[in-house]
Motif scaffolding. Sequence first.
Motif, PDB file in Angstrom:
ATOM      1  N   GLY A 108       0.778  -1.236   0.000  1.00 39.87           N
ATOM      2  CA  GLY A 108       0.000   0.000   0.000  1.00 39.87           C
ATOM      3  C   GLY A 108       0.803   1.277   0.000  1.00 39.87           C
ATOM      4  N   GLY A 109       2.099   1.182  -0.274  1.00 35.00           N
ATOM      5  CA  GLY A 109       2.924   2.381  -0.353  1.00 35.00           C
ATOM      6  C   GLY A 109       3.237   2.975   1.007  1.00 35.00           C
ATOM      7  N   ALA A 110       3.623   4.240   0.995  1.00 30.35           N
ATOM      8  CA  ALA A 110       4.040   4.913   2.227  1.00 30.35           C
ATOM      9  C   ALA A 110       2.901   5.090   3.220  1.00 30.35           C
ATOM     10  CB  ALA A 110       4.645   6.278   1.892  1.00 30.35           C
ATOM     11  N   LYS A 111       1.673   5.062   2.742  1.00 27.07           N
ATOM     12  CA  LYS A 111       0.519   5.254   3.620  1.00 27.07           C
ATOM     13  C   LYS A 111      -0.201   3.944   3.931  1.00 27.07           C
ATOM     14  CE  LYS A 111      -0.268  10.016   2.057  1.00 27.07           C
ATOM     15  NZ  LYS A 111      -1.251  10.968   1.463  1.00 27.07           N
ATOM     16  N   GLY A 112       0.444   2.824   3.626  1.00 24.06           N
ATOM     17  CA  GLY A 112      -0.192   1.530   3.855  1.00 24.06           C
ATOM     18  C   GLY A 112      -0.074   1.017   5.274  1.00 24.06           C
ATOM     19  N   GLY A 113       0.699   1.735   6.111  1.00 26.26           N
ATOM     20  CA  GLY A 113       0.839   1.336   7.505  1.00 26.26           C
ATOM     21  C   GLY A 113       1.898   0.286   7.757  1.00 26.26           C
ATOM     22  N   LEU A 114       2.716  -0.042   6.745  1.00 24.78           N
ATOM     23  CA  LEU A 114       3.730  -1.079   6.914  1.00 24.78           C
ATOM     24  C   LEU A 114       5.102  -0.656   6.388  1.00 24.78           C
ATOM     25  CD1 LEU A 114       1.621  -4.180   5.783  1.00 24.78           C
ATOM     26  CD2 LEU A 114       2.315  -3.638   8.120  1.00 24.78           C
ATOM     27  N   VAL A 115       5.246   0.598   6.037  1.00 21.60           N
ATOM     28  CA  VAL A 115       6.477   1.032   5.380  1.00 21.60           C
ATOM     29  C   VAL A 115       7.691   0.904   6.305  1.00 21.60           C
ATOM     30  CG1 VAL A 115       6.096   3.469   5.975  1.00 21.60           C
ATOM     31  CG2 VAL A 115       7.549   2.876   4.036  1.00 21.60           C
ATOM     32  N   TRP A 116       7.542   1.255   7.589  1.00 23.97           N
ATOM     33  CA  TRP A 116       8.663   1.119   8.520  1.00 23.97           C
ATOM     34  C   TRP A 116       8.926  -0.343   8.851  1.00 23.97           C
ATOM     35  CZ3 TRP A 116      12.558   4.024  10.280  1.00 23.97           C
ATOM     36  CH2 TRP A 116      12.506   5.396  10.030  1.00 23.97           C
ATOM     37  N   SER A 117       7.889  -1.156   8.772  1.00 19.86           N
ATOM     38  CA  SER A 117       8.066  -2.598   8.974  1.00 19.86           C
ATOM     39  C   SER A 117       8.913  -3.181   7.846  1.00 19.86           C
ATOM     40  CB  SER A 117       6.704  -3.295   9.023  1.00 19.86           C
ATOM     41  OG  SER A 117       5.942  -2.852  10.133  1.00 19.86           O
ATOM     42  N   SER A 166      14.433   7.154   3.412  1.00 22.54           N
ATOM     43  CA  SER A 166      14.505   6.835   1.984  1.00 22.54           C
ATOM     44  C   SER A 166      13.389   5.884   1.568  1.00 22.54           C
ATOM     45  CB  SER A 166      15.859   6.203   1.648  1.00 22.54           C
ATOM     46  OG  SER A 166      16.914   7.119   1.872  1.00 22.54           O
ATOM     47  N   VAL A 167      13.122   4.877   2.407  1.00 24.38           N
ATOM     48  CA  VAL A 167      12.074   3.909   2.082  1.00 24.38           C
ATOM     49  C   VAL A 167      10.710   4.584   2.037  1.00 24.38           C
ATOM     50  CG1 VAL A 167      10.872   1.827   2.868  1.00 24.38           C
ATOM     51  CG2 VAL A 167      13.363   1.926   2.956  1.00 24.38           C
ATOM     52  N   VAL A 168      10.452   5.464   3.002  1.00 30.07           N
ATOM     53  CA  VAL A 168       9.174   6.191   3.005  1.00 30.07           C
ATOM     54  C   VAL A 168       9.059   7.050   1.749  1.00 30.07           C
ATOM     55  CG1 VAL A 168       7.753   7.908   4.184  1.00 30.07           C
ATOM     56  CG2 VAL A 168       9.001   6.206   5.517  1.00 30.07           C
ATOM     57  N   ALA A 169      10.144   7.742   1.395  1.00 36.39           N
ATOM     58  CA  ALA A 169      10.137   8.599   0.206  1.00 36.39           C
ATOM     59  C   ALA A 169       9.901   7.794  -1.057  1.00 36.39           C
ATOM     60  CB  ALA A 169      11.460   9.358   0.102  1.00 36.39           C
ATOM     61  N   ALA A 172       6.325   6.790  -1.302  1.00 42.08           N
ATOM     62  CA  ALA A 172       5.379   7.884  -1.542  1.00 42.08           C
ATOM     63  C   ALA A 172       5.438   8.415  -2.968  1.00 42.08           C
ATOM     64  CB  ALA A 172       5.633   9.022  -0.553  1.00 42.08           C
ATOM     65  N   GLY A 173       6.527   8.183  -3.665  1.00 42.98           N
ATOM     66  CA  GLY A 173       6.673   8.698  -5.029  1.00 42.98           C
ATOM     67  C   GLY A 173       7.421   7.714  -5.891  1.00 42.98           C
ATOM     68  N   ALA A 174       7.703   8.113  -7.114  1.00 41.92           N
ATOM     69  CA  ALA A 174       8.431   7.251  -8.043  1.00 41.92           C
ATOM     70  C   ALA A 174       9.880   7.100  -7.603  1.00 41.92           C
ATOM     71  CB  ALA A 174       8.372   7.832  -9.455  1.00 41.92           C
ATOM     72  N   VAL A 175      10.509   5.993  -7.985  1.00 42.98           N
ATOM     73  CA  VAL A 175      11.911   5.760  -7.647  1.00 42.98           C
ATOM     74  C   VAL A 175      12.777   6.875  -8.219  1.00 42.98           C
ATOM     75  CG1 VAL A 175      13.884   4.214  -7.968  1.00 42.98           C
ATOM     76  CG2 VAL A 175      11.607   3.262  -7.532  1.00 42.98           C
ATOM     77  N   SER A 176      12.494   7.283  -9.455  1.00 43.61           N
ATOM     78  CA  SER A 176      13.281   8.348 -10.089  1.00 43.61           C
ATOM     79  C   SER A 176      13.181   9.646  -9.303  1.00 43.61           C
ATOM     80  CB  SER A 176      12.803   8.562 -11.529  1.00 43.61           C
ATOM     81  OG  SER A 176      11.410   8.844 -11.562  1.00 43.61           O
ATOM     82  N   PHE A 177      11.965   9.985  -8.823  1.00 39.72           N
ATOM     83  CA  PHE A 177      11.788  11.214  -8.042  1.00 39.72           C
ATOM     84  C   PHE A 177      12.532  11.120  -6.718  1.00 39.72           C
ATOM     85  CE2 PHE A 177       8.871  13.994  -5.367  1.00 39.72           C
ATOM     86  CZ  PHE A 177       9.434  15.173  -5.826  1.00 39.72           C
ATOM     87  N   GLY A 178      12.496   9.946  -6.094  1.00 45.21           N
ATOM     88  CA  GLY A 178      13.219   9.757  -4.840  1.00 45.21           C
ATOM     89  C   GLY A 178      14.713   9.938  -5.017  1.00 45.21           C
ATOM     90  N   GLN A 179      15.243   9.432  -6.114  1.00 46.16           N
ATOM     91  CA  GLN A 179      16.675   9.577  -6.384  1.00 46.16           C
ATOM     92  C   GLN A 179      17.049  11.032  -6.617  1.00 46.16           C
ATOM     93  OE1 GLN A 179      19.094   7.263  -6.238  1.00 46.16           O
ATOM     94  NE2 GLN A 179      17.599   5.732  -5.560  1.00 46.16           N
ATOM     95  N   LEU A 229       4.991  14.143   1.132  1.00 50.02           N
ATOM     96  CA  LEU A 229       5.505  13.102   2.025  1.00 50.02           C
ATOM     97  C   LEU A 229       6.838  12.589   1.511  1.00 50.02           C
ATOM     98  CD1 LEU A 229       5.200  11.217   4.423  1.00 50.02           C
ATOM     99  CD2 LEU A 229       3.835   9.687   2.984  1.00 50.02           C
ATOM    100  N   ALA A 230       6.937  12.428   0.183  1.00 50.86           N
ATOM    101  CA  ALA A 230       8.200  11.993  -0.407  1.00 50.86           C
ATOM    102  C   ALA A 230       9.292  13.031  -0.192  1.00 50.86           C
ATOM    103  CB  ALA A 230       8.016  11.717  -1.898  1.00 50.86           C
ATOM    104  N   VAL A 231       8.947  14.301  -0.372  1.00 51.86           N
ATOM    105  CA  VAL A 231       9.926  15.383  -0.203  1.00 51.86           C
ATOM    106  C   VAL A 231      10.420  15.440   1.237  1.00 51.86           C
ATOM    107  CG1 VAL A 231      10.276  17.877  -0.277  1.00 51.86           C
ATOM    108  CG2 VAL A 231       8.953  16.751  -2.086  1.00 51.86           C
ATOM    109  N   ILE A 232       9.483  15.462   2.195  1.00 53.36           N
ATOM    110  CA  ILE A 232       9.856  15.575   3.607  1.00 53.36           C
ATOM    111  C   ILE A 232      10.664  14.361   4.060  1.00 53.36           C
ATOM    112  CG2 ILE A 232       8.941  15.693   5.964  1.00 53.36           C
ATOM    113  CD1 ILE A 232       6.542  17.250   4.792  1.00 53.36           C
ATOM    114  N   SER A 233      10.221  13.173   3.661  1.00 54.28           N
ATOM    115  CA  SER A 233      10.929  11.942   4.057  1.00 54.28           C
ATOM    116  C   SER A 233      12.330  11.895   3.467  1.00 54.28           C
ATOM    117  CB  SER A 233      10.131  10.715   3.609  1.00 54.28           C
ATOM    118  OG  SER A 233       8.849  10.702   4.199  1.00 54.28           O
ATOM    119  N   ALA A 234      12.468  12.304   2.213  1.00 54.49           N
ATOM    120  CA  ALA A 234      13.788  12.323   1.572  1.00 54.49           C
ATOM    121  C   ALA A 234      14.708  13.323   2.260  1.00 54.49           C
ATOM    122  CB  ALA A 234      13.656  12.655   0.095  1.00 54.49           C
ATOM    123  N   MET A 235      14.153  14.460   2.693  1.00 49.77           N
ATOM    124  CA  MET A 235      14.970  15.450   3.390  1.00 49.77           C
ATOM    125  C   MET A 235      15.408  14.934   4.765  1.00 49.77           C
ATOM    126  SD  MET A 235      15.278  17.698   1.124  1.00 49.77           S
ATOM    127  CE  MET A 235      14.882  16.595  -0.234  1.00 49.77           C
TER     128      MET A 235
END
Length: 388
Positions: A108-117, A166-169, A172-179, A229-235
């Motif tokens: 479910g992505g970054a908002k699926g409740g399992l991203v930190w798991s 990084s995982v949250v970012a 939340a967004g595309a791999v390319s955007f995260g990079q 969410l991707a921006v904040i998490s990446a920062m």
Amino acid sequence: RMQTRSLVLLALAAPCALALHTPAMRVGAPAHGLQQQGPAASLARPSVNLDQAALRLKGGAKAVAETPKSWYASFWNETTEIAVLFALWYWGNIYYNIYNKKALNLVGGAKGGLVWSVATAQLAIGALWVIPLWLLGIRKSPNMTMDKWKAMAPIGLWSAGAHGGSVVALGAGAVSFGQILKACEPAFSAVTEVILTGNVQAWQVYATLIPIIGGVAFASLKELSFSWLAVISAMIANQSAALKGVQGKAVMKEPWVKAMGAANQYGCANILSVLFCIPVVLGLEAPKWKASWDRATSKSNEKEILTNTFLSGFAFYLYNEVSFMALAKVSPITHSVANTLKRVVIIVVSCVVFNTKMTTEGIVGSAIAILGTLLYSLAKQKYGAGGH
């Protein structure tokens, strides 16, 4: 599957690269991580050659024991080892990003409740890989004490923050955007260094931050997968990586850390990262973990979730370990150039695998930002601390 077979080969090749580590094969060579460097090293090596030459002139050449060549000496040397390490580094990084994104999509992505798991499981898989190597004697275990673990704790803490962010970012967004967002790390490193150490770099170093920040901003203007969410998490990931670099610099210079070798250094840091991630999972996701898991498995295959999580964690550990080993073998400039090219390769491959479309602004902006990170590394190597 082809990807699974590739990772099996990766798992087999990485220990081989470590086992056939060139310095360890040479009689009298210093231990990994303790090689002589600088003028002293360049003067020390010729002295041995001069002594051998003198013995030959005196007719005593037979007294000089010739080191027998191993069966693999004809094809395995320093150059071959570096090539293998870089290939494994790129290979593992690409597969990590692919499997990580697949695992995150399935839960479910970054908002699926399992991203930190997922992030914590990936780190735990690395720990479960290296600990048996130590216990079985396949790899020499580091001589760690409680005081040493405490000294390395900040590295583990900020490594956990960098990985989790990084995982949250990436969820939340595309791999390319995260990079692209992660290309901002040098800006955080520069500011953190000034605040914590008072070390001011030369103006040429700070000038390279302009294309980095400008490139990321331009690439984000019309990003199709843009997410705050991707921006904040990446920062957060960038800041954690900067803190790890600044605070860990002194620790990594300790003789006992150098004696561990690059692979064991990362192994210990990885174990600490797992311990720091567990409280985050317990606090953020544990209360609703079952509901989140049931929701994920109702839409996705449970075996597929576990498989992609395992493979992403395995690839993550191996590519980071060989990255440490590669850094110990080449100059910082070579490593920086390789790291820059690696980010380009990941963006291109992820766009192909996940059919991600990038806007013109995204392509131009990411190119500028990635070039800026390379210029930052080169400027820092050339101008040092700027005399301040």
